[in-house]
Design a protein around this motif. Sequence first.
Motif, short mmCIF file in Angstrom:
data_model
loop_
_atom_site.label_atom_id
_atom_site.label_comp_id
_atom_site.label_asym_id
_atom_site.label_seq_id
_atom_site.Cartn_x
_atom_site.Cartn_y
_atom_site.Cartn_z
N ASP B 52 0.97 -1.05 0.17
CA ASP B 52 -0.11 0.04 0.05
C ASP B 52 1.22 1.29 -0.02
OD1 ASP B 52 -1.80 1.82 0.42
OD2 ASP B 52 -2.46 1.36 2.53
N HIS B 54 1.77 5.48 -0.58
CA HIS B 54 1.06 6.69 -0.42
C HIS B 54 2.37 7.39 -1.34
CE1 HIS B 54 -2.29 6.68 2.31
NE2 HIS B 54 -1.80 5.56 2.59
N ASP B 57 -0.59 12.52 -1.30
CA ASP B 57 -2.05 11.79 -1.05
C ASP B 57 -2.52 10.94 -1.93
OD1 ASP B 57 -2.57 13.24 1.46
OD2 ASP B 57 -3.47 15.04 0.42
N SER B 58 -1.75 10.60 -3.02
CA SER B 58 -2.00 9.56 -3.85
C SER B 58 -2.01 8.28 -3.25
CB SER B 58 -1.13 9.76 -5.15
OG SER B 58 -1.51 10.85 -5.94
N ARG B 59 -2.81 7.22 -3.75
CA ARG B 59 -2.44 6.07 -2.89
C ARG B 59 -2.77 4.73 -3.85
NH1 ARG B 59 -6.13 4.45 2.15
NH2 ARG B 59 -4.85 2.79 3.17
N ASP B 145 -6.66 6.46 -4.45
CA ASP B 145 -7.17 7.95 -4.16
C ASP B 145 -6.10 8.61 -5.10
OD1 ASP B 145 -8.40 9.93 -3.07
OD2 ASP B 145 -7.52 9.57 -0.99
N THR B 153 3.22 5.81 -8.17
CA THR B 153 3.13 5.30 -7.07
C THR B 153 2.51 3.83 -7.41
OG1 THR B 153 1.55 7.51 -7.07
CG2 THR B 153 1.31 5.65 -5.37
#
Lengths: 247, 275, 326
Positions: B52, B54, B57-59, B145, B153
């Motif tokens: 996971d 980040h 704020d991109s995920r 996100d 990412t």
Amino acid sequence: MSAENKPVREIVTPGQVISTDPSHLAGRGAVKEADQIISVFVGLKEERGKYINVVPLNGLYNPQIGDKIIARVTAKTPVKFLMDINSKFVGILKPSDAFRRSHSNRGYPKSMGTYRVPKENEMGKFKMGDMVICKVLSGSRVEEPTLTSLGQELGPISNGVVIVISPTKIPRVIGKKGSMISLLKNLLHCKIFVAQNGRIWIQGRAPENERLLIESIHKIEREAHTTGLTDRVKAYIIQEKKIRGIK
Amino acid sequence: MIDISKVVSSLEKNYIRKLLKQGKRIDGRGLFEYREVTVTAGFVPKAEGSADVHIGDSRVMCGVKYDIGRPYSDNPDKGVCTVMSEFVPIASPMFEPGRPGEDAIQLARVVDRGIRHTNCLDYNELCVKVGEFVYILFIDCYMMDHFGNLTDTAAIAAIAALLNVNLPRAKIDADGKLEWDGTYRPLNISEIPISITFGKIDDVIFVDPILAEEMVLDGSIAFAVDEKKQVTSIQKYKSATWSVEEIMETSAKAVEIADELRKKLNLRQYTPKAC
Amino acid sequence: MTILVQEPHDEVCFREDGKRLDGRAVDEIRSFSCEVGVIKNAQGSALVRHGGNQIYAAIYGPREVHPRHLAKPDRGILRVYYRMATFSVHERKSPAPNRRENEISKVIRESLEPVLFLEAYPDSQIEIYIEVIAADGGTRCASTTAASLALADAGIPMKSMVVGVAAGKAQGKVLLDLGDKEDKVGQADIPCVVVMKDKSISLLQFDGEMSLDEMKLGFEYVLKGAEDIYQSQLEALKSKYQKISEEALKEDAKIDKSAIATEEKIEDGPAEGPEDLPQNKSEDAVDLPVAEKVEEKAAEPKAPKAENPAPEPEGKTTPSNPPGDA
């Protein structure tokens, strides 16, 4: 009311019974079922006389007549502009409400016959994506609002930048009697226009000022439900200004 | 942040452009400053490997599953690895439910090439029996996100999830049937590719565009860089044109930033112990 | 699909001491935790960890309906998309939505409709996207719990929170909240969604064999378990704001009062609106600074009114801006 004359604010949740007193009435954000008043939001409970209100902590903008909002042109039809107003509705802006009539048309009696003033192409005046400060002329909970961009402070925006926050937090950015706005303006030497639909137009002296202004507004948004916000924001800006060397 | 919608106006573009001309960004970063990256691995118990990631704020969440199947006839002794990406509508009001679109497919292909051409996977190791059984690895990236630069990412998530893989060991029993020998092993990953994306507005180039910048930029370019400081794959997006000098300068920058990022993340710590 | 390791499969559900394999009593829920505001792009969002389930839910809307023909002129529509990640289950799931997912989307939608005021959103839609990242039995219940949290977080008016939890039967005993393994050997499963306001049931499915008495016991367990989950939900919804309040208090303590006071010399600076507005320069523009206009706004503060179906008392209530400072 507490000793300092502050309303007692309790965070309530949907479905929570917030009053069982039969003399109370359900205000905004509450419904009455039998003798119980029930909150429909996650919000702050407040009592105003007989009414029990719940001020939601999050939510969408709901247009009300007279609101000043920042709208974005997202579509055109031959006779109107469709505006994104950060709501579930699309605002409608008709050219007659957007542009002042050309004076050259006036004063020519019909008897002048075939003389015609060429019509300006009013639909071409706004481009797609243009940001316009508008006022809500009409509309209800179930109708698409009509807007006007004629009037004081209204009209298209051509510089600066527009940021967006949760519309429920807007009253906090304005502050009591505009106190927060004047604080921001004076400490950071910038221009701000806070629109009811959660969009805020800003223009500062330097990018650093704008940057700190945006961060301060986000701090206000985040801490909107807390008390003593004005002092905290003030201390924050003064401190950050020293750190970043902003005049 | 900045108010961005599908319809981008000159207001945002002018503002972002004005700042970039002065070497500044709307979120206060420098032109070649990367956002903060955080990685969590191994959080999905039923996946062989998961990560996971980040970036700001991109995920992106990534999980690896396996299957055992027939190899391709031109590579009978090599395993298969496919990357897929899902732009789930959870991530952004601009995503819609339905089959993966062009962007999702392109992103998956870019991540896939980053992994494939770095030779980080030992495909021979993924072969159980030549011509009959090979491991097929599925790397599924879920955009959770969207705040810009999903390519990087997803690329970090994919390699972190691969490093996190604990694969059951297969053996062939006396009758030629496939069996589990009761143990697990991590994958042998020799290289860690890192993807670095640059955006371009007019002639200003900057690293790691955020969503507001992504909406208004003229073009962007993604580099996959391996540990030997080589660029192993490039993808240019959108309509901006790049001069050769710009590409060479940007490549050098990419190698530098990737190296720093790789050291900082230390992705090998997510490798499970063989048992 | 060839996989090497078969899913671990226990024939028994109970330990020797009468407790379940994970140490729970028959009427105990699995570990439960939840969080709201986890997806920043969404209007509202929630993460629910219920046993081994990890489920994200996000709300977008109310917004325009696409495609248009689905819109209803008299009420809003709710659309639920329940999807499982390919890696959430033991055998990789195909990314394309299957019949099971579509059915579950529908039952979740129907379980949420009774608590929403959809008639307040004609021609609009509210979308709920649910992504199961890790699945461990009872995902439809946990998804509903997550969806309810996300709706509340989004500020969408609701009559009540809802909670999903299942009862079931395994090895002749009625159990609350079956895990994946128990579900596989169990004889019956009753996923329920409870409307917490009046404890009515808005989602009910039942598969298996159970006597009516056992079913009654099952429902008792469900109501008990739902109460536990409900408390966690409330905790999560409030703690999002309470955490910030606590941080703010700490920050308040650190404020150097003198520093603020010395900078008090706030001049009544020229407060302008956008100066480039053509209308501002028009002949009828009164020379009135914006600040005063803003004050007017603040004096009759507007908390965005929600689509509150309750009769709105005219004039008597003045909705105020969120909590005021001294």
